[in-house]
Design an enzyme around this catalytic site. Structure first.
Site, PDB file in Angstrom:
ATOM      1  N   THR A   1       1.540   3.555  -2.162  1.00  0.00           N
ATOM      2  CA  THR A   1       1.107   4.772  -2.858  1.00  0.00           C
ATOM      3  C   THR A   1      -0.278   5.236  -2.430  1.00  0.00           C
ATOM      4  O   THR A   1      -0.855   6.113  -3.054  1.00  0.00           O
ATOM      5  CB  THR A   1       1.110   4.552  -4.385  1.00  0.00           C
ATOM      6  OG1 THR A   1       0.162   3.529  -4.710  1.00  0.00           O
ATOM      7  CG2 THR A   1       2.478   4.141  -4.874  1.00  0.00           C
TER       8      THR A   1
ATOM      9  N   VAL B   1      -3.194   6.657   0.578  1.00  0.00           N
ATOM     10  CA  VAL B   1      -3.306   7.933   1.294  1.00  0.00           C
ATOM     11  C   VAL B   1      -2.239   8.049   2.376  1.00  0.00           C
ATOM     12  O   VAL B   1      -1.411   8.962   2.356  1.00  0.00           O
ATOM     13  CB  VAL B   1      -4.711   8.082   1.901  1.00  0.00           C
ATOM     14  CG1 VAL B   1      -4.776   9.328   2.765  1.00  0.00           C
ATOM     15  CG2 VAL B   1      -5.757   8.163   0.796  1.00  0.00           C
TER      16      VAL B   1
ATOM     17  N   GLY C   1       0.807  -1.222   0.000  1.00  0.00           N
ATOM     18  CA  GLY C   1       0.000   0.000   0.000  1.00  0.00           C
ATOM     19  C   GLY C   1       0.835   1.264   0.000  1.00  0.00           C
ATOM     20  O   GLY C   1       0.424   2.288   0.552  1.00  0.00           O
TER      21      GLY C   1
ATOM     22  N   LYS D   1     -10.475  -4.746  10.977  1.00  0.00           N
ATOM     23  CA  LYS D   1      -9.227  -4.633  11.737  1.00  0.00           C
ATOM     24  C   LYS D   1      -9.244  -5.558  12.955  1.00  0.00           C
ATOM     25  O   LYS D   1      -8.213  -6.128  13.331  1.00  0.00           O
ATOM     26  CB  LYS D   1      -9.007  -3.178  12.170  1.00  0.00           C
ATOM     27  CG  LYS D   1      -8.659  -2.243  11.023  1.00  0.00           C
ATOM     28  CD  LYS D   1      -8.349  -0.834  11.516  1.00  0.00           C
ATOM     29  CE  LYS D   1      -7.967   0.090  10.368  1.00  0.00           C
ATOM     30  NZ  LYS D   1      -7.655   1.461  10.830  1.00  0.00           N
TER      31      LYS D   1
END
Length: 699
Positions: free
Chosen positions: A387, A389, A385, A506
């Site tokens: 690239t 936010v 991940g 999560k």
């Protein structure tokens, strides 16, 4: 790479399609031959003596290269290169360049022009007024609409394809007040945080804009089944490539008034004309014209700005190729597609990283074995991940500290490589090894894990659950530490946290982690990102907003409830500190923050820095809970935002003690610096998350 022969005093340049773009002057001795247009059967003869060939859409194939012994550089004066056989040119050692992102503004504006032409029937009405007395006889032509047309603020715009052009179109429509939905890829079951499922977008959108590349999986992307999902007044606008929208199915949908209209700048057969497409009927044969259709002849790109960009990139490509500076200090110029036998636009071939160290592994050579972490600092890091936010900031911080690590690797998808090619090239040029594959591809993931001691996951919400098999595969490969994508709100803050919808995936990851025998974990809890909280919430200001242009603020609760914030740049700093301090971060949940502030304190800082009083309103906790229910009822992506902002307003970010001190001295952002950054971003119209390319560019 082909070299200019020592017998040739000057490189010879051949332009095959000079009609499209004026060719710039070149600052090196050369000879030049220009042809206005070139047919396919003329290419071989015209380029046989060329060192440099400049084309737009006329294909030059590897088979022709054998007949052009001097050819060393092919310059494509276009963004799209779907016709190019990259592997063939790489094998031949011929450099290829194109003009990336050169037409973004123009195509975005053309999409708007086609929209207004359709929705307001400007083309149709122009023809009627100039060719008949209907206006005079009927006094009003409003009956040309069965019902009054939607205004832009009543439109729901669905965007298919979220590259540079798709993002620009989204920004333009949002600026006019439309609601914009970004589509996930067709057939993908789980949408990313900022996307909506493909079929859902087609059902909800009143305007569908096609702005994606033509590839095997996008041919006939929209056909009869897709038109069945659309509303009766939906408009379909195609500024991408012909063949993505099935022309026969579109013609039928328009004839039967199944949709409201269509506008296209591209055709499956180009150049086109009557009788060459189901959309372009031949009136000389008595065929009826397709209703509610606007066609422009592939000119969306054509503006002064695009021409200037093309000329600059053509000149840069030719001069740097002659100078031998397309690659300098290990960095490849972004205009390069193929160079030195390597496909640079992807930096990969058949899914294999071309970075030499990574390539050795893929070819069967061995790398150093995984190093046990065991409380020691991480040395060999793999990022998922990178690239995204928050991944932007974490990756930037790790790359900035690359001298402290032995290897930095990034695992990314083929889609990201295509859509963020400049970011990927920047990463690789700064020493990161890049692996390409899907998160659910066990073999690819395990290949990337070889020699890795620590994984840092920065995946977005759509990838959270996919961390579960990642953890298992990582342990099997000898990885000793896994940083789960936990950045944000504490999912175990109080008992009711177990029931909050945004926390469920999560929590599943944490439950799986507890079953692992060898791999260690680190969870970094940051609370809300101040970068995002300190900005405008234009889709629904009631969820809290600080709008610099309007000088309006919507404060949550009574405005006096403190919230613990972390700036995204500080998240990166905290991750690096945790990587370097293995003892403090081993099997730990680290609570960190940059500063704590109330909405009133944030407002006061905005007023101080803008030098004026703002209009202020409030969203109470009760109202926030109502909004939360409303958003969940319509399956809105804002539902998650509403839940998190309700948690923050209830006090779910506050702690008596924080863990920054055990990680060492870290210089964090302040309320002053974050408000100043927000003002700058809003005034410049910039997004809160800069690209890796910009972040990794030397100042």
């Amino acid at each position: 790479m082909q070299q200019i022969s020592s017998e040739r005093v000057k490189p010879h340049i051949v332009v095959l399609e000079a009609t499209h773009v004026p060719i710039p002057g070149f600052d090196f001795p050369h000879t030049l031959t220009k042809y206005p247009l070139t047919q396919a059967n003329e290419v071989e003869d015209r380029i046989k003596d060329a060192d440099i060939v400049i084309v737009c859409v006329r294909a030059v194939t590897p088979a022709i290269l054998a007949k052009a012994p001097h050819l060393g550089c092919l310059i494509i004066c276009a963004v799209g290169i779907g016709w190019l056989d990259k592997e063939g040119f790489a094998k031949a050692g011929v450099t290829v360049t194109n003009c990336p992102a050169s037409n973004v503004e123009a195509v975005g504006e053309h999409a708007l022009a086609l929209y207004f032409g359709l929705r307001r029937k400007t083309v149709e009405l122009d023809t009627i007024v100039k060719g008949s007395m209907e206006w005079r006889d009927k006094v009003s032509l409003t009956k040309r609409w069965s019902t009054p047309p939607r205004g832009v603020q009543q439109e729901v715009v669905g965007i298919l394809g979220y590259g540079a052009i798709g993002k620009r179109i989204k920004k333009l429509f949002e600026a006019l007040g439309a609601k914009v939905l970004v589509s996930e890829r067709k057939g993908k079951s789980v949408a990313q945080d900022d996307r909506r499922p493909f079929q859902e977008v087609l059902r909800l959108a009143s305007v569908v804009v096609v702005a994606l590349p033509k590839a095997e999986d996008t041919i006939d992307l929209i056909g009869a089944e897709e038109f069945d999902l659309m509303q009766e007044d939906t408009l379909v606008i195609n500024v991408a490539r012909g063949g993505i929208v099935n022309e026969k199915a579109l013609a039928q949908a328009l004839k039967t008034r199944q949709i409201g209209g269509a506008a296209t700048d591209v055709m499956e057969v180009e150049p086109s004309g009557p009788g060459l497409s189901p959309l372009l009927t031949d009136k000389t044969r008595g065929e009826e014209e397709i209703p509610n259709l606007i066609v422009s002849p592939h000119v969306a790109w054509f503006t002064q700005g695009t021409i200037t960009n093309y000329q600059r990139m053509i000149k840069e490509a030719a001069e740097r190729w002659v100078e031998g500076t397309l690659e300098a200090e290990g960095k490849i110029n972004p205009i390069v597609v193929v160079h030195n036998g390597t496909i640079e636009i992807l930096r990969f071939h058949l899914g294999r990283a071309i970075n030499q160290q990574a390539l050795k592994f893929h070819l069967g050579h061995t790398l150093p074995p995984a190093m046990p972490c065991g409380g020691l600092s991480a040395k060999n890091i793999l990022i998922f991940g990178a690239t995204g936010v928050i991944g932007n900031y974490i990756t930037r911080a790790i790359v900035d500290s690359k001298h402290l690590f032995e290897r930095i690797c990034v695992f990314t998808s083929e889609k990201t490589v295509l859509e963020k090619v400049q970011d990927i090239c920047a990463l690789e040029s700064w020493g990161a090894e890049v692996f390409v594959g899907r998160l659910d591809d066990e073999q690819k993931v395990k290949e990337a894990c070889q020699g890795i001691d620590t994984i840092v996951s920065c995946v977005g919400r759509a990838g959270i659950e996919k961390q579960i098999p990642l953890i298992s595969w990582a342990e099997e490969c000898g990885v000793r530490r896994f940083f789960a994508s936990e950045y944000g709100t504490d999912i175990e803050y109080w008992p009711q946290s177990a029931h909050e919808p945004p926390h469920q995936l999560k929590l599943k990851v944490r439950a799986h982690m507890r079953t692992m025998k060898k791999i260690e974990h680190t969870y970094l809890v940051t609370g809300p990102y101040s970068d995002l909280y300190f900005g405008p919430m234009r889709n629904r200001p009631e969820l809290g907003s600080f709008d610099v242009e309007q000088k309006k603020a919507v404060l949550l609760g009574d405005g006096d409830g403190p919230v613990s914030f972390t700036a995204m740049v500080d998240v990166g700093k905290f991750v690096v500190a945790a990587l370097l301090n293995g003892n403090a971060s081993k099997n730990a949940t680290l609570i960190v923050h940059s500063f704590t502030a109330t909405p009133h304190e944030i407002l006061a800082e905005f007023e101080e820095q803008t030098g004026t009083r703002w209009d202020v309103s409030y969203t109470s906790l009760d109202r926030l809970r109502e909004i939360e229910k409303e958003e969940y009822q319509v399956y809105s992506p804002l539902a998650t935002v509403a839940t998190l902002r309700r948690i923050w307003t209830e006090g779910g970010t506050l702690y008596k003690y924080y863990d920054e001190s055990i990680l060492g001295s870290i210089d964090t952002e302040t309320i002053y610096s974050q408000v100043r950054a927000s003002i700058t971003r809003q005034e410049e119209g910039d997004v809160p998350v800069p690209s890796l390319l910009r972040m990794l560019s030397p100042v």
